[in-house]
Write a protein that holds these residues in place. Structure first.
Motif, PDB file in Angstrom:
ATOM      1  N   ARG A 251       0.844  -1.208   0.000  1.00  0.00           N
ATOM      2  CA  ARG A 251       0.000   0.000   0.000  1.00  0.00           C
ATOM      3  C   ARG A 251       0.878   1.257   0.000  1.00  0.00           C
ATOM      4  N   VAL A 252       1.924   1.231   0.780  1.00  0.00           N
ATOM      5  CA  VAL A 252       2.837   2.381   0.812  1.00  0.00           C
ATOM      6  C   VAL A 252       3.522   2.535  -0.541  1.00  0.00           C
ATOM      7  N   PHE A 253       3.981   1.436  -1.125  1.00  0.00           N
ATOM      8  CA  PHE A 253       4.634   1.513  -2.426  1.00  0.00           C
ATOM      9  C   PHE A 253       3.678   2.028  -3.497  1.00  0.00           C
ATOM     10  N   THR A 254       2.439   1.601  -3.434  1.00  0.00           N
ATOM     11  CA  THR A 254       1.451   2.097  -4.393  1.00  0.00           C
ATOM     12  C   THR A 254       1.327   3.615  -4.275  1.00  0.00           C
ATOM     13  N   ARG A 255       1.279   4.116  -3.051  1.00  0.00           N
ATOM     14  CA  ARG A 255       1.204   5.564  -2.846  1.00  0.00           C
ATOM     15  C   ARG A 255       2.479   6.243  -3.327  1.00  0.00           C
ATOM     16  N   LEU A 256       3.629   5.668  -2.999  1.00  0.00           N
ATOM     17  CA  LEU A 256       4.897   6.303  -3.358  1.00  0.00           C
ATOM     18  C   LEU A 256       5.102   6.373  -4.863  1.00  0.00           C
ATOM     19  N   LYS A 257       4.502   5.438  -5.602  1.00  0.00           N
ATOM     20  CA  LYS A 257       4.595   5.492  -7.066  1.00  0.00           C
ATOM     21  C   LYS A 257       3.906   6.732  -7.625  1.00  0.00           C
ATOM     22  N   GLU A 258       2.987   7.303  -6.863  1.00  0.00           N
ATOM     23  CA  GLU A 258       2.255   8.499  -7.292  1.00  0.00           C
ATOM     24  C   GLU A 258       3.042   9.784  -7.011  1.00  0.00           C
ATOM     25  N   ILE A 259       4.150   9.661  -6.300  1.00  0.00           N
ATOM     26  CA  ILE A 259       4.945  10.806  -5.863  1.00  0.00           C
ATOM     27  C   ILE A 259       6.167  10.923  -6.783  1.00  0.00           C
ATOM     28  N   PRO A 260       6.524  12.123  -7.214  1.00  0.00           N
ATOM     29  CA  PRO A 260       7.722  12.275  -8.057  1.00  0.00           C
ATOM     30  C   PRO A 260       8.977  11.735  -7.352  1.00  0.00           C
ATOM     31  N   ASP A 261       9.849  11.086  -8.132  1.00  0.00           N
ATOM     32  CA  ASP A 261      11.077  10.509  -7.574  1.00  0.00           C
ATOM     33  C   ASP A 261      11.893  11.523  -6.787  1.00  0.00           C
ATOM     34  N   GLU A 262      11.950  12.761  -7.280  1.00  0.00           N
ATOM     35  CA  GLU A 262      12.768  13.760  -6.582  1.00  0.00           C
ATOM     36  C   GLU A 262      12.220  14.044  -5.183  1.00  0.00           C
ATOM     37  N   VAL A 263      10.928  13.871  -4.980  1.00  0.00           N
ATOM     38  CA  VAL A 263      10.337  14.061  -3.654  1.00  0.00           C
ATOM     39  C   VAL A 263      10.737  12.896  -2.743  1.00  0.00           C
TER      40      VAL A 263
ATOM     41  N   THR B 215      17.285   2.124  -6.907  1.00  0.00           N
ATOM     42  CA  THR B 215      16.222   3.054  -7.260  1.00  0.00           C
ATOM     43  C   THR B 215      14.958   2.610  -6.535  1.00  0.00           C
ATOM     44  N   PHE B 216      13.934   3.431  -6.628  1.00  0.00           N
ATOM     45  CA  PHE B 216      12.656   3.067  -6.028  1.00  0.00           C
ATOM     46  C   PHE B 216      12.151   1.751  -6.619  1.00  0.00           C
ATOM     47  N   ALA B 217      12.255   1.590  -7.942  1.00  0.00           N
ATOM     48  CA  ALA B 217      11.800   0.353  -8.599  1.00  0.00           C
ATOM     49  C   ALA B 217      12.614  -0.846  -8.118  1.00  0.00           C
ATOM     50  N   ASP B 218      13.925  -0.672  -7.962  1.00  0.00           N
ATOM     51  CA  ASP B 218      14.776  -1.747  -7.443  1.00  0.00           C
ATOM     52  C   ASP B 218      14.339  -2.150  -6.033  1.00  0.00           C
ATOM     53  N   LEU B 219      14.034  -1.150  -5.229  1.00  0.00           N
ATOM     54  CA  LEU B 219      13.637  -1.407  -3.850  1.00  0.00           C
ATOM     55  C   LEU B 219      12.306  -2.161  -3.794  1.00  0.00           C
TER      56      LEU B 219
END
Length: 173
Positions: free
Chosen positions: A18-30, A83-87
């Protein structure tokens, strides 16, 4: 492990997703932005949860303190460049490793003895350590939510009760 404790781990995986789903909506720089908080960045907080999940799986597998320390040195180096995707992929892999481990136990609880140079010897069980992993994740998912809100973004709702409602709905289908 009994069904309740397997459910506790499943909740941990569900909440992380659920957290990852939300974080995907946030720009990587954030996600990588340095902020004044518990962790330097949201991505660092997510990496911390993963790193600790790795530690406790290896403790449950009764690896020695030195073995876990050596493994964590390697993991810490890998995590630095993730990266976020790697994580997110690493989270999926560690969840699968936990499930394989639970299966190897026949889903039965078992004692775990671990020694730590500072804290001494701990006699516990897999189920107690699973509860710790879930509690640890809950605490730091809360940190991530607070960090998101500090930056002007909504968090993800990961309350256990929402997990129960969602699973009940899935089972009714």
């Amino acid at each position: 492990m009994d069904q309740q404790l397997t459910k506790i781990y499943d909740y941990h995986v569900w909440a992380n997703q659920r957290v990852f789903t939300r974080l995907k909506e946030i720009p990587d720089e954030v996600l990588e932005k340095n902020i004044q908080s518990v962790f330097p960045s949201i991505l660092d907080a997510a990496k911390h949860i993963y790193r600790v999940d790795v530690v406790w799986l290896n403790v449950m597998m009764e690896k020695s303190f030195d073995e876990v320390t050596a493994l964590m040195a390697v993991e810490s180096e890998k995590i630095k460049t993730m990266t976020f995707a790697d994580l997110e992929n690493a989270y999926k892999n560690i969840a699968n490793e936990y499930k394989k481990f639970f299966s190897s136990l026949g889903y039965k609880d078992q004692p775990v003895v671990t020694e730590h140079p500072q804290f001494g010897k701990l006699e516990s069980t897999v189920s107690e350590l699973v509860q710790h992993v879930s509690n640890h994740g809950t605490y730091h998912r809360g940190n991530i939510t607070a960090m998101l809100r500090q930056l002007g973004y909504p968090g993800a709702s990961t309350d256990y009760i929402f997990y129960l409602f969602e699973k009940q709905t899935e089972e009714a289908r």
